[in-house]
Motif scaffolding. Structure first.
Motif, PDB file in Angstrom:
ATOM      1  N   TYR A  64       0.874  -1.174   0.000  1.00 33.45           N
ATOM      2  CA  TYR A  64       0.000   0.000   0.000  1.00 33.45           C
ATOM      3  C   TYR A  64       0.912   1.226   0.000  1.00 33.45           C
ATOM      4  O   TYR A  64       1.819   1.320   0.826  1.00 33.45           O
ATOM      5  CB  TYR A  64      -0.902   0.001   1.235  1.00 33.45           C
ATOM      6  CG  TYR A  64      -1.881  -1.142   1.262  1.00 33.45           C
ATOM      7  CD1 TYR A  64      -3.089  -1.065   0.574  1.00 33.45           C
ATOM      8  CD2 TYR A  64      -1.612  -2.307   1.962  1.00 33.45           C
ATOM      9  CE1 TYR A  64      -3.992  -2.113   0.588  1.00 33.45           C
ATOM     10  CE2 TYR A  64      -2.507  -3.358   1.980  1.00 33.45           C
ATOM     11  CZ  TYR A  64      -3.691  -3.251   1.289  1.00 33.45           C
ATOM     12  OH  TYR A  64      -4.583  -4.297   1.307  1.00 33.45           O
ATOM     13  N   ARG A  66       1.354   5.682  -1.585  1.00 33.05           N
ATOM     14  CA  ARG A  66       0.722   6.884  -2.131  1.00 33.05           C
ATOM     15  C   ARG A  66       1.784   7.717  -2.833  1.00 33.05           C
ATOM     16  O   ARG A  66       2.958   7.704  -2.444  1.00 33.05           O
ATOM     17  CB  ARG A  66       0.013   7.697  -1.055  1.00 33.05           C
ATOM     18  CG  ARG A  66       0.935   8.300  -0.055  1.00 33.05           C
ATOM     19  CD  ARG A  66       0.211   9.260   0.875  1.00 33.05           C
ATOM     20  NE  ARG A  66       1.086   9.679   1.942  1.00 33.05           N
ATOM     21  CZ  ARG A  66       2.050  10.586   1.817  1.00 33.05           C
ATOM     22  NH1 ARG A  66       2.262  11.165   0.672  1.00 33.05           N
ATOM     23  NH2 ARG A  66       2.809  10.908   2.844  1.00 33.05           N
ATOM     24  N   ASP A  90      -2.546   2.011  -4.544  1.00 34.51           N
ATOM     25  CA  ASP A  90      -2.430   3.437  -4.257  1.00 34.51           C
ATOM     26  C   ASP A  90      -3.594   3.819  -3.343  1.00 34.51           C
ATOM     27  O   ASP A  90      -4.749   3.804  -3.764  1.00 34.51           O
ATOM     28  CB  ASP A  90      -2.478   4.224  -5.568  1.00 34.51           C
ATOM     29  CG  ASP A  90      -2.397   5.721  -5.385  1.00 34.51           C
ATOM     30  OD1 ASP A  90      -2.425   6.194  -4.232  1.00 34.51           O
ATOM     31  OD2 ASP A  90      -2.313   6.423  -6.407  1.00 34.51           O
ATOM     32  N   ILE A  91      -3.295   4.177  -2.090  1.00 34.22           N
ATOM     33  CA  ILE A  91      -4.371   4.453  -1.132  1.00 34.22           C
ATOM     34  C   ILE A  91      -5.105   5.751  -1.446  1.00 34.22           C
ATOM     35  O   ILE A  91      -6.196   5.973  -0.930  1.00 34.22           O
ATOM     36  CB  ILE A  91      -3.876   4.449   0.325  1.00 34.22           C
ATOM     37  CG1 ILE A  91      -2.908   5.599   0.599  1.00 34.22           C
ATOM     38  CG2 ILE A  91      -3.260   3.107   0.672  1.00 34.22           C
ATOM     39  CD1 ILE A  91      -2.652   5.839   2.075  1.00 34.22           C
ATOM     40  N   TRP A  92      -4.540   6.607  -2.263  1.00 33.08           N
ATOM     41  CA  TRP A  92      -5.243   7.828  -2.656  1.00 33.08           C
ATOM     42  C   TRP A  92      -6.245   7.561  -3.765  1.00 33.08           C
ATOM     43  O   TRP A  92      -7.148   8.342  -3.982  1.00 33.08           O
ATOM     44  CB  TRP A  92      -4.258   8.912  -3.077  1.00 33.08           C
ATOM     45  CG  TRP A  92      -3.665   9.646  -1.909  1.00 33.08           C
ATOM     46  CD1 TRP A  92      -3.913   9.441  -0.585  1.00 33.08           C
ATOM     47  CD2 TRP A  92      -2.734  10.709  -1.974  1.00 33.08           C
ATOM     48  NE1 TRP A  92      -3.183  10.306   0.175  1.00 33.08           N
ATOM     49  CE2 TRP A  92      -2.444  11.110  -0.659  1.00 33.08           C
ATOM     50  CE3 TRP A  92      -2.093  11.359  -3.019  1.00 33.08           C
ATOM     51  CZ2 TRP A  92      -1.564  12.135  -0.358  1.00 33.08           C
ATOM     52  CZ3 TRP A  92      -1.211  12.381  -2.710  1.00 33.08           C
ATOM     53  CH2 TRP A  92      -0.961  12.758  -1.398  1.00 33.08           C
ATOM     54  N   PRO A  95     -10.254   3.905  -1.743  1.00 31.65           N
ATOM     55  CA  PRO A  95     -10.661   4.063  -0.332  1.00 31.65           C
ATOM     56  C   PRO A  95     -10.564   2.759   0.470  1.00 31.65           C
ATOM     57  O   PRO A  95     -10.269   2.779   1.660  1.00 31.65           O
ATOM     58  CB  PRO A  95     -12.108   4.534  -0.422  1.00 31.65           C
ATOM     59  CG  PRO A  95     -12.274   5.066  -1.801  1.00 31.65           C
ATOM     60  CD  PRO A  95     -11.298   4.327  -2.663  1.00 31.65           C
ATOM     61  N   ALA A  98      -7.011   2.485   1.602  1.00 31.98           N
ATOM     62  CA  ALA A  98      -6.756   3.388   2.727  1.00 31.98           C
ATOM     63  C   ALA A  98      -7.332   2.818   4.019  1.00 31.98           C
ATOM     64  O   ALA A  98      -6.704   2.890   5.082  1.00 31.98           O
ATOM     65  CB  ALA A  98      -7.336   4.770   2.430  1.00 31.98           C
ATOM     66  N   ARG A 102      -5.372   1.846   7.505  1.00 29.20           N
ATOM     67  CA  ARG A 102      -5.794   2.364   8.814  1.00 29.20           C
ATOM     68  C   ARG A 102      -6.073   1.231   9.798  1.00 29.20           C
ATOM     69  O   ARG A 102      -5.818   1.360  10.999  1.00 29.20           O
ATOM     70  CB  ARG A 102      -7.032   3.245   8.662  1.00 29.20           C
ATOM     71  CG  ARG A 102      -6.743   4.607   8.069  1.00 29.20           C
ATOM     72  CD  ARG A 102      -7.922   5.549   8.198  1.00 29.20           C
ATOM     73  NE  ARG A 102      -9.139   5.035   7.582  1.00 29.20           N
ATOM     74  CZ  ARG A 102      -9.504   5.226   6.320  1.00 29.20           C
ATOM     75  NH1 ARG A 102      -8.722   5.935   5.510  1.00 29.20           N
ATOM     76  NH2 ARG A 102     -10.629   4.728   5.858  1.00 29.20           N
ATOM     77  N   GLU A 109      -2.897   6.518   8.138  1.00 34.59           N
ATOM     78  CA  GLU A 109      -2.622   6.066   6.765  1.00 34.59           C
ATOM     79  C   GLU A 109      -1.115   6.080   6.528  1.00 34.59           C
ATOM     80  O   GLU A 109      -0.607   6.772   5.661  1.00 34.59           O
ATOM     81  CB  GLU A 109      -3.365   6.939   5.761  1.00 34.59           C
ATOM     82  CG  GLU A 109      -4.861   6.737   5.819  1.00 34.59           C
ATOM     83  CD  GLU A 109      -5.627   7.522   4.774  1.00 34.59           C
ATOM     84  OE1 GLU A 109      -5.025   8.295   4.002  1.00 34.59           O
ATOM     85  OE2 GLU A 109      -6.856   7.372   4.740  1.00 34.59           O
TER      86      GLU A 109
END
Length: 133
Positions: A64, A66, A90-92, A95, A98, A102, A109
């Motif tokens: 994971y 960004r 890509d956590i951006w 969702p 992301a 978390r 993040e």
């Protein structure tokens, strides 16, 4: 979408501005950094659900990340050609990705987060991941 390209855009714009004061060298250097900090420097991202499905089938780790993250860039550079042996999320863009980060990073993040053999590693030593690949 815009925030994924923001670090690269700021570097490129800074290079253009500095070109007027110091010549083309800052533009060349900052353009190279812009590419490094852009999504172009990383393998193609897939959604978290797809990465989890593929990882369950082939055993490859999930990374994971960004754009603009210096620790993600360090991991990517350390992995070199081995980077394609992992599934990148890509956590951006995703969702679910992301949320997965978390869940294992105390609500933060924090990236890179790597799921290696079912074990979550938050900001791991890149050499450990390289050795595992």
């Amino acid at each position: 979408m815009l925030r994924r390209w923001l670090p690269a855009g700021v570097l490129l714009l800074t290079g253009i501005v500095l070109t007027f004061a110091a010549g083309p060298v800052p533009l060349i250097v900052l353009a190279a950094l812009a590419v490094a900090f852009s999504p172009l420097a990383f393998p193609r991202s897939i959604p978290a659900a797809e990465a989890q499905r593929r990882s369950a089938a082939d055993g490859k780790p999930i990374v994971y990340w960004r754009p603009g993250c210096p620790f993600c860039l360090r991991l990517r550079a350390t992995l070199g050609l081995r980077a394609h042996r992992a599934h990148w999320v890509d956590i951006w863009r995703d969702p679910e990705g992301a949320a997965a980060v978390r869940a294992v990073a105390d609500g933060n993040e924090t990236v890179p987060t790597v799921i290696l053999a079912g074990e979550p590693l938050v900001n791991p030593d890149p050499r450990r991941i390289r050795a595992a690949l």
